[in-house]
Motif scaffolding. Sequence first.
Motif, PDB file in Angstrom:
ATOM      1  N   ASP A 179     -11.078-121.856 -63.387  1.00  8.32           N
ATOM      2  CA  ASP A 179     -12.376-122.150 -62.791  1.00  8.32           C
ATOM      3  C   ASP A 179     -12.633-123.654 -62.892  1.00  8.32           C
ATOM      4  OD1 ASP A 179     -14.831-121.769 -61.649  1.00  8.32           O
ATOM      5  OD2 ASP A 179     -15.758-120.789 -63.388  1.00  8.32           O
ATOM      6  N   PHE A 180     -13.478-124.184 -62.003  1.00  7.44           N
ATOM      7  CA  PHE A 180     -13.864-125.589 -62.117  1.00  7.44           C
ATOM      8  C   PHE A 180     -15.314-125.766 -61.681  1.00  7.44           C
ATOM      9  CE2 PHE A 180     -12.351-125.190 -57.804  1.00  7.44           C
ATOM     10  CZ  PHE A 180     -13.144-126.051 -57.048  1.00  7.44           C
ATOM     11  N   PHE A 181     -15.931-126.850 -62.152  1.00 11.88           N
ATOM     12  CA  PHE A 181     -17.339-127.135 -61.865  1.00 11.88           C
ATOM     13  C   PHE A 181     -17.451-128.590 -61.415  1.00 11.88           C
ATOM     14  CE2 PHE A 181     -21.229-129.145 -63.406  1.00 11.88           C
ATOM     15  CZ  PHE A 181     -22.217-128.327 -62.886  1.00 11.88           C
ATOM     16  N   LEU A 182     -18.196-128.832 -60.341  1.00 12.05           N
ATOM     17  CA  LEU A 182     -18.425-130.190 -59.828  1.00 12.05           C
ATOM     18  C   LEU A 182     -19.887-130.562 -60.024  1.00 12.05           C
ATOM     19  CD1 LEU A 182     -16.433-130.039 -56.466  1.00 12.05           C
ATOM     20  CD2 LEU A 182     -15.695-131.123 -58.585  1.00 12.05           C
ATOM     21  N   GLN A 183     -20.119-131.771 -60.576  1.00 15.65           N
ATOM     22  CA  GLN A 183     -21.488-132.266 -60.733  1.00 15.65           C
ATOM     23  C   GLN A 183     -22.107-132.551 -59.360  1.00 15.65           C
ATOM     24  OE1 GLN A 183     -23.753-132.410 -62.748  1.00 15.65           O
ATOM     25  NE2 GLN A 183     -25.104-134.099 -62.204  1.00 15.65           N
ATOM     26  N   LYS A 184     -21.281-133.097 -58.444  1.00 19.05           N
ATOM     27  CA  LYS A 184     -21.708-133.310 -57.055  1.00 19.05           C
ATOM     28  C   LYS A 184     -20.661-132.699 -56.137  1.00 19.05           C
ATOM     29  CE  LYS A 184     -23.945-137.735 -58.155  1.00 19.05           C
ATOM     30  NZ  LYS A 184     -23.861-139.210 -57.974  1.00 19.05           N
ATOM     31  N   LYS A 293     -24.688-125.808 -70.661  1.00 24.31           N
ATOM     32  CA  LYS A 293     -24.789-124.351 -70.491  1.00 24.31           C
ATOM     33  C   LYS A 293     -23.662-123.822 -69.621  1.00 24.31           C
ATOM     34  CE  LYS A 293     -29.784-123.877 -71.127  1.00 24.31           C
ATOM     35  NZ  LYS A 293     -31.080-123.614 -70.457  1.00 24.31           N
ATOM     36  N   GLU A 294     -23.296-124.595 -68.587  1.00 23.48           N
ATOM     37  CA  GLU A 294     -22.239-124.184 -67.669  1.00 23.48           C
ATOM     38  C   GLU A 294     -20.886-124.076 -68.377  1.00 23.48           C
ATOM     39  OE1 GLU A 294     -22.195-123.205 -64.548  1.00 23.48           O
ATOM     40  OE2 GLU A 294     -24.312-123.485 -64.115  1.00 23.48           O
ATOM     41  N   TYR A 295     -20.557-125.113 -69.165  1.00 22.67           N
ATOM     42  CA  TYR A 295     -19.233-125.074 -69.807  1.00 22.67           C
ATOM     43  C   TYR A 295     -19.196-124.117 -71.000  1.00 22.67           C
ATOM     44  CZ  TYR A 295     -20.219-128.588 -73.565  1.00 22.67           C
ATOM     45  OH  TYR A 295     -20.684-129.278 -74.655  1.00 22.67           O
ATOM     46  N   GLU A 296     -20.335-123.955 -71.691  1.00 23.22           N
ATOM     47  CA  GLU A 296     -20.378-122.996 -72.803  1.00 23.22           C
ATOM     48  C   GLU A 296     -20.214-121.562 -72.302  1.00 23.22           C
ATOM     49  OE1 GLU A 296     -24.005-123.818 -74.878  1.00 23.22           O
ATOM     50  OE2 GLU A 296     -23.093-125.379 -76.153  1.00 23.22           O
ATOM     51  N   LYS A 297     -20.781-121.295 -71.119  1.00 24.17           N
ATOM     52  CA  LYS A 297     -20.666-119.970 -70.502  1.00 24.17           C
ATOM     53  C   LYS A 297     -19.192-119.641 -70.223  1.00 24.17           C
ATOM     54  CE  LYS A 297     -22.294-119.583 -66.317  1.00 24.17           C
ATOM     55  NZ  LYS A 297     -23.306-119.592 -65.228  1.00 24.17           N
ATOM     56  N   ILE A 305     -12.067-125.964 -71.961  1.00 25.68           N
ATOM     57  CA  ILE A 305     -12.748-126.825 -71.005  1.00 25.68           C
ATOM     58  C   ILE A 305     -12.246-128.269 -71.124  1.00 25.68           C
ATOM     59  CG2 ILE A 305     -15.003-127.628 -70.163  1.00 25.68           C
ATOM     60  CD1 ILE A 305     -14.545-124.580 -69.951  1.00 25.68           C
ATOM     61  N   ILE A 306     -11.838-128.832 -69.972  1.00 25.21           N
ATOM     62  CA  ILE A 306     -11.448-130.241 -69.879  1.00 25.21           C
ATOM     63  C   ILE A 306     -12.411-130.913 -68.903  1.00 25.21           C
ATOM     64  CG2 ILE A 306      -9.585-131.895 -69.417  1.00 25.21           C
ATOM     65  CD1 ILE A 306      -8.815-129.868 -71.556  1.00 25.21           C
ATOM     66  N   ALA A 307     -13.190-131.881 -69.412  1.00 27.68           N
ATOM     67  CA  ALA A 307     -14.169-132.573 -68.564  1.00 27.68           C
ATOM     68  C   ALA A 307     -13.575-133.865 -68.008  1.00 27.68           C
ATOM     69  CB  ALA A 307     -15.430-132.856 -69.360  1.00 27.68           C
ATOM     70  N   GLY A 335     -11.748-125.263 -66.265  1.00 24.55           N
ATOM     71  CA  GLY A 335     -11.521-124.305 -67.348  1.00 24.55           C
ATOM     72  C   GLY A 335     -10.100-123.774 -67.250  1.00 24.55           C
ATOM     73  N   ILE A 336      -9.284-124.016 -68.265  1.00 24.81           N
ATOM     74  CA  ILE A 336      -7.891-123.570 -68.220  1.00 24.81           C
ATOM     75  C   ILE A 336      -7.666-122.465 -69.247  1.00 24.81           C
ATOM     76  CG2 ILE A 336      -7.052-125.819 -67.406  1.00 24.81           C
ATOM     77  CD1 ILE A 336      -5.949-126.289 -70.236  1.00 24.81           C
ATOM     78  N   TYR A 337      -6.667-121.636 -68.959  1.00 30.12           N
ATOM     79  CA  TYR A 337      -6.309-120.559 -69.894  1.00 30.12           C
ATOM     80  C   TYR A 337      -4.896-120.095 -69.615  1.00 30.12           C
ATOM     81  CZ  TYR A 337      -6.878-116.683 -66.469  1.00 30.12           C
ATOM     82  OH  TYR A 337      -6.747-115.804 -65.418  1.00 30.12           O
ATOM     83  N   ASP A 338      -4.363-119.335 -70.560  1.00 32.87           N
ATOM     84  CA  ASP A 338      -3.041-118.731 -70.402  1.00 32.87           C
ATOM     85  C   ASP A 338      -3.255-117.432 -69.622  1.00 32.87           C
ATOM     86  OD1 ASP A 338      -0.443-117.896 -70.600  1.00 32.87           O
ATOM     87  OD2 ASP A 338      -0.492-117.504 -72.759  1.00 32.87           O
ATOM     88  N   ALA A 339      -2.962-117.457 -68.341  1.00 26.37           N
ATOM     89  CA  ALA A 339      -3.322-116.345 -67.442  1.00 26.37           C
ATOM     90  C   ALA A 339      -2.532-115.081 -67.753  1.00 26.37           C
ATOM     91  CB  ALA A 339      -3.073-116.757 -65.992  1.00 26.37           C
TER      92      ALA A 339
END
Length: 657
Positions: A179-184, A293-297, A305-307, A335-339
């Motif tokens: 998953d990934f999150f963009l501020q803008k 809150k977004e990354y803690e979720k 989480i890598i910012a 957000g990375i993980y061992d899939a």
Amino acid sequence: DGKILESFQLEIDESVLTGESLPVAKEKSDVIFSGTLISKGKGYFLVEKTGMQTRFGQIAQNLASIETDKTPLQKNLSTLGKILSIVAVSAAFLLIPIGLLQKRELSELILLAISAGVSAIPEGLPTVITIALAIGTAKMAKKNAIVRKMSAVETLGAVQIILSDKTGTLTKNKMEVKDFFLQKKDSLNFLLKVCVIGNTASLVQKGESGKFEAVGDKTDSALLIFAKEKIGDLNKITDDGKVIDEFVFDPKTKLITSIWEENDKRYVFVRGAPEKLLELSNLKPVEKQKIQKEYEKRAEKGLRIIAMGYKKISNSEIKDRKNLEKDLEFLGFVGIYDAPRDEAIDAIKSAKEAGIKTVMVTGDNEITALAIAKEVGLIEKDEDVLTGVELDKLTDDELEKIILNTTIFARTKPEDKFRLVKLFKKLGFVVGVTGDGVNDALALKKADVGIAMGETGTDVAKEAADIVLVDDNYSTLIRAVLEGRTIYNNIVKSIIYLLSSNLSEISLILIAAILKLPDPLLPTQILWINLVTDGLPALALASDNKNVSALKEKPRDPKEQILTKGRIIFISIVGFTLAFVLIIIFISLLKTQSEIFSKTAIFNLLIFSHLALAFLVRGKSMFKLNKLLFVTVGITILLQIIITTTPFFQALFKIGF
């Protein structure tokens, strides 16, 4: 083994000992272990233990002291062999006193008793079982499961609980961006640049498939593959600029910083811990709280989480890292993980249907373990996770009360998995264990079936295991369980067939003796019947086709004997009924035909009835094609016709018309 004296961004991959999927950052005074791999940085350490005193050495010592138990089949066959020997010998030698009372010659009675004893004992059974296991071994090898100990083939079919690793068995052992999150919304291009620039991993094309895989640091590899999937050609990012300077991972700030020049402009690209990058960003407190809150979720779902952040700079600012990492524009995070493996979900489902409880035992943290367990269907809702620390606080008696209600054990040590195996076995379960590291060797050897990983497994783990999975895949293990159950079912069919046919033989001879009739079978005929009906048809049954529905059934009770009440009744009914029918026919023939003709008829009828019995014991699959069975029956019938019609064999077997 030893203690670190100096550390320079030192990270060590300890998965061989702990099972943890990510490298561990090491500081001064931390302990490091022989056999683990340095994945980043450098340092000096003081050697404190060598050889057998090291963690590896202690595992090797414990491994040598573990005694392997007999398999359930070996225990069953040992009991069966003793019972059959006593019954067969007693029944055979009962002929001697009966014959002496009828004033028959002793030498003739001894020969008959020995022949009858041979007919009663299924001497072909060890061969049949060995060949059944060998066939199963060959079939499993074709399905990526290499069997090192042949008895383990059948035991695998009886497994009730499998203690499985997470990393590499249920997961791919490869970090991916989930998953990934963009501020803008327009920040994606810059975020991808931060993923690629200063990245230590490399992309390698896999053959002619056009697919790529990353080589190097697991986290950097995940970021590189993510960027490749989003933008296609990574040269679009790197061709128009160059790296001016870079600062390696700082274990205190947990950040990596690179300086990039493009079109006469200079940028600072920073990636690392989200909490630190937010702290250094120019965002307002309200925006920081929202992103937190977004990354803690996502972190609660087991993602690492890598910012990412950046800013423009002038030439004069290059040397001061602290200033470079201030007032950053926060781009977003991944957000990375061992899939999980693609096949893991179906494999877990198949295991549940087969009545097998899968228990995850991992060195990883409890949040990651719980997230993966949910994703592969190991659990449906949140459950309690027991950690290694909590296990240490529990006595064996306390752990026994909750062990069956616990599906996930996290942050475990090698000794914890070994302890769990002992407790499950103490509770009467047949236990299978998967493992790849040296840390798993003790549990692999103690388990009823130890299953090592072929791709990632260490030599120590493979040596301790009974079976090696070539592709490290949990679904391969479940397919192997089906093969194990098929082999056991085929062995049972062979035993029922052999005992039913042998009972009919010995009963026929005994009843005839009690009724003062001529011997219906002569010693040479008895030996021939044993040769053709106890051999080939029994072997054909031992290699019978598999029934996929066997995987829908619950594992058999390891305490259950091969000769259950139902099977004993079946053997008795078939054996005695056949003997009584043949006696009635024999008496009838003696009234109208010669003795030699009557014996010839009984000789042939007994053989043909045994061949029919080979189909009867197959149950619902009676008429399903088994090429070997049809061929052996055909050969036996042909041989019997030749013996019955050829003068030479008629004289040898004392038969005729």
